[in-house]
Design a protein around this motif. Structure first.
Motif, PDB file in Angstrom:
ATOM      1  N   ALA A  93       0.850  -1.195   0.000  1.00 41.26           N
ATOM      2  CA  ALA A  93       0.000   0.000   0.000  1.00 41.26           C
ATOM      3  C   ALA A  93       0.886   1.245   0.000  1.00 41.26           C
ATOM      4  O   ALA A  93       1.919   1.275   0.673  1.00 41.26           O
ATOM      5  CB  ALA A  93      -0.901  -0.008   1.224  1.00 41.26           C
ATOM      6  N   VAL A  94       0.480   2.241  -0.764  1.00 44.90           N
ATOM      7  CA  VAL A  94       1.248   3.493  -0.821  1.00 44.90           C
ATOM      8  C   VAL A  94       0.305   4.678  -0.633  1.00 44.90           C
ATOM      9  O   VAL A  94      -0.888   4.579  -0.926  1.00 44.90           O
ATOM     10  CB  VAL A  94       2.028   3.651  -2.157  1.00 44.90           C
ATOM     11  CG1 VAL A  94       3.140   2.617  -2.263  1.00 44.90           C
ATOM     12  CG2 VAL A  94       1.112   3.580  -3.367  1.00 44.90           C
ATOM     13  N   LEU A  95       0.887   5.787  -0.164  1.00 41.77           N
ATOM     14  CA  LEU A  95       0.118   7.026  -0.059  1.00 41.77           C
ATOM     15  C   LEU A  95       0.489   7.886  -1.268  1.00 41.77           C
ATOM     16  O   LEU A  95       1.674   8.099  -1.521  1.00 41.77           O
ATOM     17  CB  LEU A  95       0.453   7.727   1.254  1.00 41.77           C
ATOM     18  CG  LEU A  95      -0.446   8.901   1.630  1.00 41.77           C
ATOM     19  CD1 LEU A  95      -0.561   8.980   3.149  1.00 41.77           C
ATOM     20  CD2 LEU A  95       0.078  10.217   1.120  1.00 41.77           C
ATOM     21  N   ILE A  96      -0.517   8.315  -2.032  1.00 39.88           N
ATOM     22  CA  ILE A  96      -0.234   9.083  -3.257  1.00 39.88           C
ATOM     23  C   ILE A  96      -0.852  10.474  -3.206  1.00 39.88           C
ATOM     24  O   ILE A  96      -1.820  10.715  -2.478  1.00 39.88           O
ATOM     25  CB  ILE A  96      -0.768   8.352  -4.519  1.00 39.88           C
ATOM     26  CG1 ILE A  96      -2.271   8.015  -4.387  1.00 39.88           C
ATOM     27  CG2 ILE A  96       0.031   7.082  -4.785  1.00 39.88           C
ATOM     28  CD1 ILE A  96      -2.902   7.492  -5.680  1.00 39.88           C
ATOM     29  N   LYS A  97      -0.269  11.390  -4.010  1.00 39.63           N
ATOM     30  CA  LYS A  97      -0.886  12.696  -4.229  1.00 39.63           C
ATOM     31  C   LYS A  97      -0.749  13.032  -5.706  1.00 39.63           C
ATOM     32  O   LYS A  97      -0.002  12.340  -6.422  1.00 39.63           O
ATOM     33  CB  LYS A  97      -0.253  13.777  -3.347  1.00 39.63           C
ATOM     34  CG  LYS A  97       1.178  14.159  -3.731  1.00 39.63           C
ATOM     35  CD  LYS A  97       1.788  15.018  -2.662  1.00 39.63           C
ATOM     36  CE  LYS A  97       2.008  16.490  -2.986  1.00 39.63           C
ATOM     37  NZ  LYS A  97       2.693  16.889  -4.172  1.00 39.63           N
ATOM     38  N   ALA A  98      -1.432  14.060  -6.162  1.00 37.48           N
ATOM     39  CA  ALA A  98      -1.353  14.426  -7.576  1.00 37.48           C
ATOM     40  C   ALA A  98       0.070  14.876  -7.903  1.00 37.48           C
ATOM     41  O   ALA A  98       0.691  15.597  -7.112  1.00 37.48           O
ATOM     42  CB  ALA A  98      -2.355  15.526  -7.888  1.00 37.48           C
ATOM     43  N   ALA A  99       0.578  14.443  -9.046  1.00 39.85           N
ATOM     44  CA  ALA A  99       1.959  14.779  -9.409  1.00 39.85           C
ATOM     45  C   ALA A  99       2.114  16.281  -9.583  1.00 39.85           C
ATOM     46  O   ALA A  99       1.285  16.938 -10.217  1.00 39.85           O
ATOM     47  CB  ALA A  99       2.343  14.062 -10.695  1.00 39.85           C
ATOM     48  N   GLY A 100       3.162  16.810  -8.996  1.00 42.04           N
ATOM     49  CA  GLY A 100       3.503  18.223  -9.180  1.00 42.04           C
ATOM     50  C   GLY A 100       2.507  19.204  -8.596  1.00 42.04           C
ATOM     51  O   GLY A 100       2.645  20.412  -8.745  1.00 42.04           O
ATOM     52  N   ASN A 101       1.491  18.695  -7.924  1.00 44.32           N
ATOM     53  CA  ASN A 101       0.447  19.578  -7.402  1.00 44.32           C
ATOM     54  C   ASN A 101       0.782  19.988  -5.968  1.00 44.32           C
ATOM     55  O   ASN A 101       1.089  19.146  -5.147  1.00 44.32           O
ATOM     56  CB  ASN A 101      -0.881  18.816  -7.423  1.00 44.32           C
ATOM     57  CG  ASN A 101      -2.066  19.739  -7.403  1.00 44.32           C
ATOM     58  OD1 ASN A 101      -1.885  20.951  -7.484  1.00 44.32           O
ATOM     59  ND2 ASN A 101      -3.241  19.172  -7.290  1.00 44.32           N
ATOM     60  N   THR A 102       0.754  21.299  -5.687  1.00 43.42           N
ATOM     61  CA  THR A 102       1.003  21.691  -4.302  1.00 43.42           C
ATOM     62  C   THR A 102      -0.318  21.865  -3.566  1.00 43.42           C
ATOM     63  O   THR A 102      -1.262  22.455  -4.096  1.00 43.42           O
ATOM     64  CB  THR A 102       1.819  22.997  -4.225  1.00 43.42           C
ATOM     65  OG1 THR A 102       1.287  23.898  -5.174  1.00 43.42           O
ATOM     66  CG2 THR A 102       3.292  22.753  -4.476  1.00 43.42           C
TER      67      THR A 102
END
Ligand SMILES: Nc1ncnc2c1ncn2[C@@H]1O[C@H](COP(=O)(O)OP(=O)(O)OP(=O)(O)O)[C@@H](O)[C@H]1O
Ligand SMILES: O=P(O)(O)OC[C@H]1O[C@H](OP(=O)(O)OP(=O)(O)O)[C@H](O)[C@@H]1O
Ligand SMILES: [Mg+2]
Length: 288
Positions: A182-191
């Motif tokens: 399992a990984v925690l992800i966020k939108a690429a390059g998005n602050t």
């Protein structure tokens, strides 16, 4: 503007329990038992968006959710614009090629011209291209392991954990293509906004504390002072063990932290060295 950090999580399935456990151990309490899609926490500025795991990478990439918790295999398969913030260490499995047990495997080139059943066509296609193998990918969404047995495919590419599903279908794993967790992800390059970033930082801090305590035991024991050096030499300790005086001046109390997997080995050596009244306790959080 919405200030709550929205976390996409699996609504039910293999990831659900451990995701909820991690959030619970991190002190996050939900307002209600889920049955609605979006559930705010009552004591922390987050809300949970419950989805099928297939939809989590896209929901994070398009901003419906700020972050998500999902298997690395789904992240790579969906290939959306997301980045991995943290590996979470649960739901570990690998995605592997497997073939019928009776076949003598000659190496990757065996797959040339073969038909492979899978629910992960994207990862498989990339792997085959990277290795110059030309095979026919047959997409099925579940019960992949039965495909060779019913003549639907020559081989499979699917999730393997204990390997028991392969064994019960007379298959053998021949290539481990991806180690997943399992990984925690966020939108690429998005602050994120400063407020949401603060929430994410606090969340990661708590996840780290929960993870650091995982598999560790706190032990304490009474030791005769003349045996102290020998006992201390046995203890690995985080930095250095705590040694406290006792009412009886010939004895002291020693406290330390151990890896659970070494507990019995070390306890045996401590007893032999003269330690008494040894207690081993669970550690809930460890703030390093
Ligand atoms: N046997 C297993 N052992 C460990 N981890 C696994 C196992 N099977 C699946 N996983 C991991 O858990 C994730 C979710 O598995 P699950 O079977 O719940 O998915 P699903 O049926 O696609 O769920 P959903 O209904 O949300 O689409 C997988 O993508 C993988 O990362
Ligand atoms: O190596 P193993 O420990 O046997 O695990 C592997 C199996 O686990 C998953 O299926 P799951 O049990 O979740 O059932 P599913 O087919 O409903 O997804 C996965 O799709 C494999 O079939
Ligand atoms: Mg799914």
């Amino acid at each position: 503007m919405e200030t709550k950090l929205r976390i996409a999580v699996q609504s039910k399935g293999r990831l659900y329990d451990e995701t909820m456990e991690l959030l619970g151990e991190s002190g996050i309490r939900l307002t209600a038992v889920k049955r609605t899609l979006l559930v705010p926490a009552r004591n922390f500025p987050v809300e949970l968006l419950f989805l099928r795991d297939d939809d989590i990478p896209e929901s994070v990439a398009n901003g419906t959710a700020d972050i998500g918790i999902v298997g690395l295999n789904e992240v790579l398969e969906k290939d959306k614009e997301v980045e991995i913030v943290k590996r979470l260490g649960f739901s570990r499995c690998h995605i592997s090629l497997a073939i019928p047990q009776h076949i003598e495997y000659s190496g990757l080139s065996w797959f040339n011209g073969r038909k492979i059943a899978t629910s992960y066509p994207g990862i498989l296609d990339k792997f085959l291209r990277d290795n110059n193998i030309k095979a026919d990918i047959h997409v099925i969404t579940g019960s992949v392991e039965i495909a060779p047995g019913i003549g639907l495919a020559d081989a499979i590419f699917d999730i393997v954990s204990s390997g028991s599903t392969l064994v019960s279908n007379n298959l053998v794993e021949v290539e481990n293509v991806l180690d997943s967790e399992a990984v925690l992800i966020k939108a690429a390059g998005n602050t994120l906004t400063a407020t949401k970033q603060d929430t994410l930082d606090e969340l990661l801090f708590r996840f780290n504390a929960v993870k650091a305590a995982d598999g560790k035991k706190y032990i304490l024991m009474n030791v005769p002072k003349n045996k102290l050096d020998e006992v201390l030499s046995i203890l690995p300790g985080i930095k250095s063990p705590t040694v406290l005086p006792l009412a009886n001046a010939d004895w002291c109390s020693v406290h330390s932290v151990l890896e659970e997997k070494r507990l019995w080995e070390i306890v045996g050596r401590l007893k032999a060295a003269g330690a008494e009244g040894i207690l081993a306790l669970d550690i809930e959080k460890m703030i390093l």
